[in-house]
Design a protein around this motif. Structure first.
Motif, PDB file in Angstrom:
ATOM      1  N   PRO A 277     -39.385   1.425 -23.871  1.00 26.56           N
ATOM      2  CA  PRO A 277     -39.834   0.045 -23.688  1.00 26.56           C
ATOM      3  C   PRO A 277     -40.303  -0.224 -22.263  1.00 26.56           C
ATOM      4  O   PRO A 277     -39.827   0.390 -21.310  1.00 26.56           O
ATOM      5  CB  PRO A 277     -38.597  -0.781 -24.019  1.00 26.56           C
ATOM      6  N   ILE A 278     -41.206  -1.159 -22.155  1.00 28.83           N
ATOM      7  CA  ILE A 278     -41.730  -1.563 -20.852  1.00 28.83           C
ATOM      8  C   ILE A 278     -40.853  -2.698 -20.332  1.00 28.83           C
ATOM      9  O   ILE A 278     -40.699  -3.721 -20.995  1.00 28.83           O
ATOM     10  CB  ILE A 278     -43.195  -2.026 -20.967  1.00 28.83           C
ATOM     11  N   ARG A 279     -40.291  -2.523 -19.155  1.00 30.44           N
ATOM     12  CA  ARG A 279     -39.383  -3.529 -18.599  1.00 30.44           C
ATOM     13  C   ARG A 279     -40.081  -4.499 -17.648  1.00 30.44           C
ATOM     14  O   ARG A 279     -39.638  -5.622 -17.492  1.00 30.44           O
ATOM     15  CB  ARG A 279     -38.236  -2.846 -17.877  1.00 30.44           C
ATOM     16  N   ASP A 280     -41.138  -4.065 -17.009  1.00 32.71           N
ATOM     17  CA  ASP A 280     -41.848  -4.925 -16.066  1.00 32.71           C
ATOM     18  C   ASP A 280     -42.608  -6.009 -16.840  1.00 32.71           C
ATOM     19  O   ASP A 280     -43.443  -5.696 -17.691  1.00 32.71           O
ATOM     20  CB  ASP A 280     -42.822  -4.086 -15.243  1.00 32.71           C
ATOM     21  N   PRO A 281     -42.329  -7.300 -16.585  1.00 30.46           N
ATOM     22  CA  PRO A 281     -42.971  -8.362 -17.373  1.00 30.46           C
ATOM     23  C   PRO A 281     -44.489  -8.418 -17.219  1.00 30.46           C
ATOM     24  O   PRO A 281     -45.195  -8.740 -18.173  1.00 30.46           O
ATOM     25  CB  PRO A 281     -42.332  -9.649 -16.859  1.00 30.46           C
ATOM     26  N   GLU A 282     -45.000  -8.078 -16.042  1.00 30.52           N
ATOM     27  CA  GLU A 282     -46.455  -8.098 -15.856  1.00 30.52           C
ATOM     28  C   GLU A 282     -47.124  -6.999 -16.673  1.00 30.52           C
ATOM     29  O   GLU A 282     -48.151  -7.224 -17.315  1.00 30.52           O
ATOM     30  CB  GLU A 282     -46.796  -7.931 -14.386  1.00 30.52           C
ATOM     31  N   LYS A 283     -46.532  -5.823 -16.651  1.00 34.91           N
ATOM     32  CA  LYS A 283     -47.091  -4.713 -17.431  1.00 34.91           C
ATOM     33  C   LYS A 283     -46.954  -4.967 -18.926  1.00 34.91           C
ATOM     34  O   LYS A 283     -47.842  -4.624 -19.705  1.00 34.91           O
ATOM     35  CB  LYS A 283     -46.407  -3.403 -17.055  1.00 34.91           C
ATOM     36  N   LEU A 284     -45.848  -5.585 -19.322  1.00 31.50           N
ATOM     37  CA  LEU A 284     -45.651  -5.916 -20.731  1.00 31.50           C
ATOM     38  C   LEU A 284     -46.708  -6.904 -21.207  1.00 31.50           C
ATOM     39  O   LEU A 284     -47.296  -6.729 -22.274  1.00 31.50           O
ATOM     40  CB  LEU A 284     -44.254  -6.498 -20.944  1.00 31.50           C
ATOM     41  N   GLN A 285     -46.967  -7.930 -20.404  1.00 29.07           N
ATOM     42  CA  GLN A 285     -47.984  -8.923 -20.766  1.00 29.07           C
ATOM     43  C   GLN A 285     -49.360  -8.275 -20.872  1.00 29.07           C
ATOM     44  O   GLN A 285     -50.121  -8.561 -21.793  1.00 29.07           O
ATOM     45  CB  GLN A 285     -47.997 -10.048 -19.727  1.00 29.07           C
ATOM     46  N   LEU A 286     -49.669  -7.392 -19.946  1.00 27.18           N
ATOM     47  CA  LEU A 286     -50.952  -6.698 -19.960  1.00 27.18           C
ATOM     48  C   LEU A 286     -51.083  -5.815 -21.202  1.00 27.18           C
ATOM     49  O   LEU A 286     -52.125  -5.797 -21.864  1.00 27.18           O
ATOM     50  CB  LEU A 286     -51.093  -5.858 -18.694  1.00 27.18           C
ATOM     51  N   ALA A 287     -50.013  -5.117 -21.548  1.00 25.14           N
ATOM     52  CA  ALA A 287     -50.036  -4.242 -22.722  1.00 25.14           C
ATOM     53  C   ALA A 287     -50.185  -5.052 -24.011  1.00 25.14           C
ATOM     54  O   ALA A 287     -50.949  -4.678 -24.908  1.00 25.14           O
ATOM     55  CB  ALA A 287     -48.767  -3.404 -22.775  1.00 25.14           C
TER      56      ALA A 287
END
Length: 51
Positions: A2-12
């Motif tokens: 899972p992606i933990r960084d919120p900015e990277k998660l939003q981008l993904a």
């Protein structure tokens, strides 16, 4: 993994779910599409996000 960084998660999520799906032939189309690229139908819906 899972992606933990919120900015990277939003981008993904934006990259993966910002498409439109044709209801007739299930083709993936760009977000700003007016018609389907395969069957030329206007019956498009945004891709659904399931949690």
């Amino acid at each position: 993994m899972p992606i933990r960084d919120p900015e990277k998660l939003q981008l993904a999520l934006e990259h993966h779910f910002k498409v439109k799906i044709c209801r007739r032939c299930n083709a993936r189309n760009p977000w700003n599409a007016e018609r389907c690229r395969r069957c030329k139908s206007r019956d498009l819906r945004p891709k659904r996000y399931k949690k």
